[in-house]
Design a protein around this motif. Sequence first.
Motif: not given
Length: 266
Positions: A203-227
């Motif tokens: 929606r915002r026009g960003y590629k995955p390689e332009e994204i940094l994600a920070i998390g700490n638990y199992y529910n964060d794994i999918t965003m850590l691996t997408f970013a």
Amino acid sequence: MPYKLVALDVDGTLLNDDHVMTEQNMQTVMEAARQGIEIVLCTGRGPQNTIPFLEKMGLGGYVISHNGAATVEVETGNIVHQFAMDHMALTPFMEYCREKGVHFDINTAFGMYVDSVDALAGPIRYMYEKFLMLPSNLPAWEELEGPVVKFTAFGESHDLDEVFREWSQWTPVYNMLRSGEFFIDLMHEEASKGNALKQLAARRGYKPEEILAIGNYYNDITMLTFAGLGIAMDNSPVEVKAAANEITLSNNEDGVHAALMKYCLK
């Protein structure tokens, strides 16, 4: 790689163990935003008790709430996207919780409901107060404003281990995950932080390689691996660290500040 969007988990990541956003974390996130980086909070919380953290920093944009089940625009409160659950399939889970004495709540994008607000006491009431969200009494399904997006069971860690083990043997209906030591969440099978972040990025026009994600638990794994760059907090379980590209300091050591200073700020 200059990152254009930073996706931040809230509890256990942006907040310390006292559920406080420290001044150092806050100032560093604000500086990243001043330098043109879009900040998106991605959390198991609902929008009501997530948006205030962005407002405190003078930021707008979007929050990915309910572990990816609902994405909301901060300034307007508009629901950009939500993964609606088949709430009728929740009946056996609700019956199980009532029989076993496991507390649960049911969430729409902006609503949270329990069997009886008056019955809330002790650790359960404290949990809601700690997360700045007091639920309402569960009405009839047809009286809910909006579709159900998340079902959460709450209890002691060892009790939920057994619940998770038993529910894992049932025929899969929902995406089931541990969103914290004391929580099990059920959501639409496609709902996750990673899928919500993927949709928002498009929606915002960003590629995955332009994204940094920070998390700490199992529910964060999918965003850590997408970013393009997924960073786990030092207080993360080993499986979360293994899924990330890098590891930063713990949430009690301003790990968000350290990561942003290293990878984002000029």
